[in-house]
Design a protein around this motif. Sequence first.
Motif, PDB file in Angstrom:
ATOM      1  N   ASP A   1       0.702  -1.309   0.089  1.00 31.93           N
ATOM      2  CA  ASP A   1       0.123   0.032  -0.224  1.00 31.93           C
ATOM      3  C   ASP A   1       0.770   1.035   0.015  1.00 31.93           C
ATOM      4  OD1 ASP A   1      -2.678  -0.991  -0.017  1.00 31.93           O
ATOM      5  OD2 ASP A   1      -2.764  -1.281   2.041  1.00 31.93           O
ATOM      6  N   ASN A   2       0.407   2.223  -0.831  1.00 27.00           N
ATOM      7  CA  ASN A   2       1.251   3.510  -0.910  1.00 27.00           C
ATOM      8  C   ASN A   2       0.589   4.581   0.009  1.00 27.00           C
ATOM      9  OD1 ASN A   2       3.069   2.345  -2.809  1.00 27.00           O
ATOM     10  ND2 ASN A   2       1.507   2.744  -4.473  1.00 27.00           N
ATOM     11  N   LEU A   3      -0.564   4.359   0.488  1.00 23.49           N
ATOM     12  CA  LEU A   3      -1.319   5.454   1.287  1.00 23.49           C
ATOM     13  C   LEU A   3      -1.654   4.704   2.611  1.00 23.49           C
ATOM     14  CD1 LEU A   3      -3.308   7.526  -1.249  1.00 23.49           C
ATOM     15  CD2 LEU A   3      -1.330   8.265  -0.237  1.00 23.49           C
TER      16      LEU A   3
ATOM     17  N   LEU B   1     -16.595  -0.074   3.961  1.00 27.62           N
ATOM     18  CA  LEU B   1     -16.321   1.215   3.593  1.00 27.62           C
ATOM     19  C   LEU B   1     -15.043   0.916   2.471  1.00 27.62           C
ATOM     20  CD1 LEU B   1     -15.798   2.794   6.987  1.00 27.62           C
ATOM     21  CD2 LEU B   1     -17.550   3.173   5.201  1.00 27.62           C
ATOM     22  N   GLY B   2     -14.245  -0.079   2.334  1.00 25.29           N
ATOM     23  CA  GLY B   2     -13.298  -0.268   1.299  1.00 25.29           C
ATOM     24  C   GLY B   2     -13.992  -0.447  -0.105  1.00 25.29           C
ATOM     25  N   LEU B   3     -15.355  -0.666   0.011  1.00 32.68           N
ATOM     26  CA  LEU B   3     -16.235  -0.696  -1.098  1.00 32.68           C
ATOM     27  C   LEU B   3     -16.805   0.372  -1.486  1.00 32.68           C
ATOM     28  CD1 LEU B   3     -16.713  -3.487  -2.935  1.00 32.68           C
ATOM     29  CD2 LEU B   3     -18.627  -3.808  -1.587  1.00 32.68           C
ATOM     30  N   ILE B   4     -17.350   1.244  -0.534  1.00 33.38           N
ATOM     31  CA  ILE B   4     -18.328   2.000  -0.730  1.00 33.38           C
ATOM     32  C   ILE B   4     -17.794   3.618  -0.526  1.00 33.38           C
ATOM     33  CG2 ILE B   4     -20.428   0.869  -0.313  1.00 33.38           C
ATOM     34  CD1 ILE B   4     -20.746   2.365   2.268  1.00 33.38           C
ATOM     35  N   ALA B   5     -16.572   3.968   0.261  1.00 35.76           N
ATOM     36  CA  ALA B   5     -16.043   5.048   0.574  1.00 35.76           C
ATOM     37  C   ALA B   5     -15.406   5.450  -0.732  1.00 35.76           C
ATOM     38  CB  ALA B   5     -15.274   4.876   2.083  1.00 35.76           C
TER      39      ALA B   5
ATOM     40  N   VAL C   1      -9.187   3.376  -3.234  1.00 29.04           N
ATOM     41  CA  VAL C   1     -10.252   2.844  -3.285  1.00 29.04           C
ATOM     42  C   VAL C   1     -10.387   1.386  -4.023  1.00 29.04           C
ATOM     43  CG1 VAL C   1     -11.336   3.843  -5.522  1.00 29.04           C
ATOM     44  CG2 VAL C   1     -12.849   3.128  -3.412  1.00 29.04           C
ATOM     45  N   TYR C   2     -11.170   0.415  -3.534  1.00 29.51           N
ATOM     46  CA  TYR C   2     -11.183  -0.893  -4.328  1.00 29.51           C
ATOM     47  C   TYR C   2      -9.930  -1.717  -4.086  1.00 29.51           C
ATOM     48  CZ  TYR C   2     -15.333   1.003  -6.563  1.00 29.51           C
ATOM     49  OH  TYR C   2     -16.383   1.785  -6.823  1.00 29.51           O
ATOM     50  N   SER C   3      -8.901  -1.115  -3.036  1.00 32.66           N
ATOM     51  CA  SER C   3      -7.747  -1.816  -3.098  1.00 32.66           C
ATOM     52  C   SER C   3      -7.917  -3.311  -2.508  1.00 32.66           C
ATOM     53  CB  SER C   3      -6.691  -1.291  -2.073  1.00 32.66           C
ATOM     54  OG  SER C   3      -7.293  -1.094  -0.838  1.00 32.66           O
TER      55      SER C   3
ATOM     56  N   ILE D   1     -10.384  -5.358  -3.282  1.00 32.98           N
ATOM     57  CA  ILE D   1     -10.836  -6.407  -4.723  1.00 32.98           C
ATOM     58  C   ILE D   1      -9.338  -6.440  -5.416  1.00 32.98           C
ATOM     59  CG2 ILE D   1     -11.972  -6.409  -6.680  1.00 32.98           C
ATOM     60  CD1 ILE D   1     -14.079  -4.571  -5.367  1.00 32.98           C
ATOM     61  N   ARG D   2      -8.552  -5.365  -5.616  1.00 34.25           N
ATOM     62  CA  ARG D   2      -7.195  -5.786  -6.454  1.00 34.25           C
ATOM     63  C   ARG D   2      -6.394  -6.680  -5.730  1.00 34.25           C
ATOM     64  NH1 ARG D   2      -5.277  -2.251 -10.375  1.00 34.25           N
ATOM     65  NH2 ARG D   2      -6.702  -0.539  -9.463  1.00 34.25           N
ATOM     66  N   GLU D   3      -6.352  -6.816  -4.314  1.00 33.08           N
ATOM     67  CA  GLU D   3      -5.679  -7.603  -3.530  1.00 33.08           C
ATOM     68  C   GLU D   3      -6.194  -9.113  -3.407  1.00 33.08           C
ATOM     69  OE1 GLU D   3      -4.808  -5.565  -0.039  1.00 33.08           O
ATOM     70  OE2 GLU D   3      -4.061  -3.946  -0.963  1.00 33.08           O
ATOM     71  N   GLY D   4      -7.466  -9.285  -3.931  1.00 28.15           N
ATOM     72  CA  GLY D   4      -8.068 -10.297  -3.590  1.00 28.15           C
ATOM     73  C   GLY D   4      -8.680 -10.715  -2.195  1.00 28.15           C
ATOM     74  N   LYS D   5      -8.877  -9.766  -1.586  1.00 23.89           N
ATOM     75  CA  LYS D   5      -9.156 -10.039  -0.092  1.00 23.89           C
ATOM     76  C   LYS D   5     -10.472 -10.497   0.106  1.00 23.89           C
ATOM     77  CE  LYS D   5      -5.737  -7.816   1.887  1.00 23.89           C
ATOM     78  NZ  LYS D   5      -5.000  -8.379   2.966  1.00 23.89           N
TER      79      LYS D   5
END
Length: 330
Positions: free
Chosen positions: A88-90, A219-223, A232-234, A236-240
């Motif tokens: 993660d960069n942020l 919140l990872g999905l809607i914020a 946002v959507y990290s 999903i990208r990481e396959g959580k």
Amino acid sequence: MTELISYFDEIINNVNTQIKNFIKSDIKVLEDASIYLFSAGGKRLRPIVLVASSDLIGGKRERAYKAAAAVEILHTFTLIHDDIMDRDNLRRGMPTVHVKWGEPMAILAGDFLHAKAFEALNESLRGLSSNTFYNAFNLFIKSIEIISEGQAMDMSFENRFDVTEEEYIEMIKRKTAMLFSCSSALGGIVNEADEEIIKNLSEYGLNLGISFQIVDDILGLIADEKELGKPVYSDIREGKKTILVIKTLHEASENERRLITSILGNKNASKEELEKVAMIIKEHSLNYAYEMAERYSHIAIESLQRIPIKNYTAEKALKYLAEFTVKRRK
């Protein structure tokens, strides 16, 4: 509400002072990297839980502030190492420690904070019985072990599409809820409360933590990115494999499932693809996840009702935290 805002502010200010007192080093670059995330803000939920749990039973504030600094320092150590693992960069809207100082210094900063957490806990227990020392350190050590296991479970889920709800709950109990449980229990332990009180405080923190993580996944999905403080959507990208993903994979049509499994964990997925998958997941699972978070929030509040109350502001604060965690936006 004004009463609670003042109550929370007083706790946060005192805990922040303790954190600054503990995180000092002759090596400036190590101190800067270690203190960095604390200056980025953060809700200080775990320290608030610990001090309010202590207040609830009429405990001593100075001990509670030091113990609260210990759990927040430990939490920040896990965040630094977490960000390295997740690339993660942020974090809290700022560059992560490993982006700013490089991975080797970030790992050292995490190690430094790990030691400082024990130093703060040790100071919070000064003058208490050897049995109390044992119980506090045993809980703290077990919490670190369990958090590590939870992180390992979370990582192992990324390459699986058959993760069950039971496995997910077990994972977030370990990865997130354990430190909430440790925080509330320590509020009792540093005041040498009896076992039944400590057990109920621990259950409050555990169920609050489960509710908190479910909402974090929502919140990872809607914020939006600004609210979230990270891309946002990290997830999903990481396959959580969040509860939302698990529920959706169980209910989705064959076409939806095919699309989700092709994008989930795909580091090269486009923003449009991520948004499409997020929309499907929201349709299938958003209400279900919120209802689950509310259930755990109610169980947390029920645990408080089994504790003799010495401070009604603290009781109000702990109930508010359990209710607010389901309603929060970031």
